[in-house]
Design a protein around this motif. Structure first.
Motif, mmCIF file in Angstrom:
data_model
loop_
_atom_site.group_PDB
_atom_site.id
_atom_site.type_symbol
_atom_site.label_atom_id
_atom_site.label_comp_id
_atom_site.label_asym_id
_atom_site.label_seq_id
_atom_site.Cartn_x
_atom_site.Cartn_y
_atom_site.Cartn_z
ATOM 1 N N PHE A 79 42.725 -20.237 21.400
ATOM 2 C CA PHE A 79 41.425 -20.683 21.893
ATOM 3 C C PHE A 79 40.593 -19.514 22.413
ATOM 4 C CE2 PHE A 79 43.551 -24.802 21.772
ATOM 5 C CZ PHE A 79 42.570 -25.535 21.134
ATOM 6 N N MET A 80 41.275 -18.484 22.936
ATOM 7 C CA MET A 80 40.532 -17.286 23.367
ATOM 8 C C MET A 80 39.832 -16.638 22.183
ATOM 9 S SD MET A 80 42.827 -15.205 26.097
ATOM 10 C CE MET A 80 41.652 -14.032 26.707
ATOM 11 N N ASN B 107 31.247 -16.710 21.067
ATOM 12 C CA ASN B 107 30.395 -16.098 22.086
ATOM 13 C C ASN B 107 29.830 -14.735 21.713
ATOM 14 O OD1 ASN B 107 30.829 -18.330 23.600
ATOM 15 N ND2 ASN B 107 32.217 -17.371 25.052
ATOM 16 N N LEU B 108 30.549 -13.973 20.888
ATOM 17 C CA LEU B 108 30.056 -12.646 20.519
ATOM 18 C C LEU B 108 29.044 -12.806 19.382
ATOM 19 C CD1 LEU B 108 33.424 -10.686 20.604
ATOM 20 C CD2 LEU B 108 31.617 -10.642 22.323
ATOM 21 N N LEU C 198 36.917 -18.705 21.159
ATOM 22 C CA LEU C 198 35.783 -18.548 22.080
ATOM 23 C C LEU C 198 35.063 -17.230 21.834
ATOM 24 C CD1 LEU C 198 37.230 -19.893 25.432
ATOM 25 C CD2 LEU C 198 35.138 -20.671 24.335
ATOM 26 N N LEU C 199 35.857 -16.168 21.554
ATOM 27 C CA LEU C 199 35.228 -14.877 21.274
ATOM 28 C C LEU C 199 34.357 -14.968 20.023
ATOM 29 C CD1 LEU C 199 38.004 -12.242 22.040
ATOM 30 C CD2 LEU C 199 35.840 -12.572 23.225
#
Lengths: 347, 291
Positions: free
Chosen positions: A130-131, A138-139, A134-135
């Motif tokens: 999930f990290m 978001n990036l 998310l990256l």
């Protein structure tokens, strides 16, 4: 003990047959819908085999391999964009770069995740997935965020469109299988199996457990990343929630469990059975989410009825029959003995 | 400064809800050594049950818990009997897959019944609010927090003040030894699973009033809940409560200080940091376990 020569001959014949069918498949079948299913099936053969190098041999179940799949796809797309590679056959040459980048990510994730064992490791891999997702979301400047990342559009048209991708996936699947086969026979592979059976005892007899686990994790992730790269080019447009899909991560694990955890051919068998079934379910019931119910049902039946997978269960059965034939049906004591010493790995 | 104070207050209030949901999850792990990946889906199922009761019979979401919590308890017991108990060898890995399958099944079923449009549970206290320290808090947060504290207190009372609680704690410490001294671990496991699932129903109601949700919401939820119980130390109720409140405060403060899009990331980043420093989590004991 070596198998009788006719068994080995049969095995080689089967292997040659499987390879020939796999190689010639697009020549016989030109229906794009079928070749499309074949591309995804061969993709999962590679993914499941790669996952098995870590999950099957060391017993560390990672549910986060979708992170490496998606990362490979994103890394590949960005490499192609930054180097200005044109569509065609050339991008395939850059797939290993995506693999190397995925290896770097896997080193970091593996170093942290492998500080934990068993249940905690499973959870940490989920969190890591999930990290990464998310990256990707978001990036925005790098990945395009929720609006996705585009690839060069492959120039092939019509019936031929899927064929280059089919062979690219096949190459990846064969590479994964060769690596898996080689590791299974090497001292390194023996160390991994020792870790699976009892990590503390393995450490005690001098297996460098941490280095071995990390190596297996990284090899497995790198292969998955390269397969993700080919996938990205194939679908030409990737989004965070589809490229890094928890369902992909769990599907390949189910395939390995169905075929036989820790066996060489189990992941192949599992992928060949489950992926077409999954695509069929999604195609026929996909609109209502009901296909998830069917998929879950298949899943539960597999785990509850065949917890050890097809290959170990069938292997056990064959050995039992062979042993019974060798000693005669009345000699039950040695039959059960032959069963316990059978060289099939227990899960 | 008010904004940060507001974030902390909301972190504590929502942290209470996560503490409740996570304690069910960690209780299940502690007793059975299995990770219930379906816990998030069960929370969403609880929310949809209350949603259905609200829509069809106009039952207040909090009141509907009188129906849904026992129903979910029964469901939990049945799930444990049918799907968890048959697993003999390699329980830990197989249970992850089985509960994952349950999550997918629940997601599919809810999608079929309710479509995947976002919905939310409505009640008067969800929109009405009161002012404190210069910002507004909707009553639902306070009521929800109160309910969570009450249920958590109930769980702690049962665990530490009753014979059944002793049996549960004994099973958590050492399953075989508990069996040897006469604890019926199968019964304890089924009831513990039921309790865990019924806390998911309660958590679901509050989650459903404070968030819009759809059948796919369980992925986000379960990743947070799993992170919380790892942080707290697997099987530790106290750890789960502290980790839940701590994580939610950090998430809400990050949303204010940096940006809302990085809030969830801070959540997972904290997990990484804790794992580097203390792999067993806050209250975990280092277990030499075999998978």
């Amino acid at each position: 003990m070596r198998s009788p020569s006719w068994i080995r001959a049969a095995k080689w014949a089967a292997l040659v047959l499987v390879l020939a069918v796999a190689l010639l498949f697009p020549a016989f079948e030109s229906d794009p819908a079928t070749v499309n299913i074949a591309v995804f099936t061969v993709m999962y053969v590679g993914l499941a085999t790669a996952w098995n190098i870590m999950g099957g041999y060391t017993g560390y179940v990672s549910l986060g391999h979708a992170a490496f799949f998606g990362f490979g796809a994103y890394a590949f797309g960005l490499v192609l964009a930054h180097l200005g590679i044109q569509a065609g056959y050339e991008p395939f040459l850059f797939v290993p770069i995506a693999g190397v980048l995925t290896v770097v990510l896997a080193l970091v994730i593996g170093w942290i995740a492998l500080r934990t064992r068993a249940a905690t490791f499973v959870i940490v891999t989920i969190a890591m997935m999930f990290m990464v997702q998310l990256l990707a979301e978001n990036l925005v400047g790098l990945t395009g965020g929720g609006s996705g990342l585009s690839f060069p559009v492959p120039p092939w048209t019509g019936d031929f469109f899927d064929t280059p991708f089919y062979y690219a996936m096949l190459v990846m699947a064969v590479v994964s299988l060769l690596l898996s086969w080689w590791i299974r026979r090497s001292k390194f592979g023996l160390g991994l199996l020792a870790i699976r059976d009892d990590e503390d005892k393995a450490l005690a007899v001098g297996v460098p457990a941490h280095a071995y686990k990390l190596t297996a994790f990284v090899i497995s992730a790198g292969l998955v990343g390269m397969i993700g790269a080919v996938y990205g080019y194939y679908v030409t447009y990737i989004y965070p929630q589809y490229a890094i899909d928890p369902l992909v991560g769990i599907s390949l694990v189910l395939m390995v469990f169905l075929g036989g955890l820790g066996t060489l051919w189990g992941p192949v068998l599992g992928a060949v059975i489950l992926e077409p079934a999954q695509l069929w379910l999604a195609y026929n019931f996909g609109a209502s989410l009901l296909y998830l119910v069917f998929y879950a049902a298949v899943f539960l039946v597999v785990i509850l009825l065949l917890p050890r997978g097809i290959i170990p269960s069938v292997g056990d059965l064959l050995k039992r029959i062979a042993a019974r034939r060798a000693v005669g049906p009345s000699d039950t004591a040695s039959t059960s003995d032959a069963h316990t010493v059978a060289g099939v790995p227990s899960p | 400064m008010t904004l940060i104070l507001e974030a902390v207050v909301f972190g504590v209030l929502t942290g209470g809800v996560y503490a409740l949901m996570a304690s069910g999850l960690t209780l299940i792990f502690g007793v059975m050594r299995i990770i219930n990946v379906g816990h998030g889906a069960l929370v969403i199922l609880g929310a949809y049950l209350s949603f259905a009761l609200l829509r069809s019979a106009h039952i207040d979401p909090f009141v509907s818990l009188i129906i849904t919590m026992p129903a979910m308890f029964a469901l939990g017991v049945v799930l444990q009997l049918v799907f968890i108990r048959p697993l003999k060898e390699d329980r830990e890995a197989l249970s992850v897959l089985v509960t994952y399958a349950l999550a997918l099944g629940i997601e599919g079923l809810l999608g079929f019944l309710f479509s995947d449009n976002l919905v939310q549970l409505n009640a008067w206290y969800e929109t009405a609010s009161f002012a404190v320290f210069g910002f507004h808090i909707a009553y639902v947060y306070v009521f929800g927090f109160g309910l969570c504290i009450a249920i958590l207190a109930g769980i702690f009372l049962v665990l530490y003040r009753t014979t059944f609680g002793s049996a549960v704690r004994a099973t958590m410490l050492n399953r075989t030894a508990a069996q040897l001294v006469g604890v019926n671990v199968d019964r304890v496991s089924a009831i513990a699973f039921g309790i865990g699932v019924s806390t998911a129903a309660a958590g679901g109601v509050i989650f459903g009033m404070t968030n819009a949700f759809n059948p796919g919401s369980h992925y986000d939820l379960i990743s947070r809940l799993l992170t919380i119980i790892v942080l707290g130390g697997l099987g530790s109720l106290r750890g789960a409560v502290i980790a839940a409140v701590g994580m939610l405060i950090i998430e809400d403060v990050t949303a204010v200080v940096i940006s809302p899009v990085w809030a969830s990331f801070a959540f997972f980043l904290l997990l990484v940091i804790v794992l580097v420093v203390r792999p067993q989590g806050l209250y975990g004991i280092r277990v030499r376990e075999r998978i």
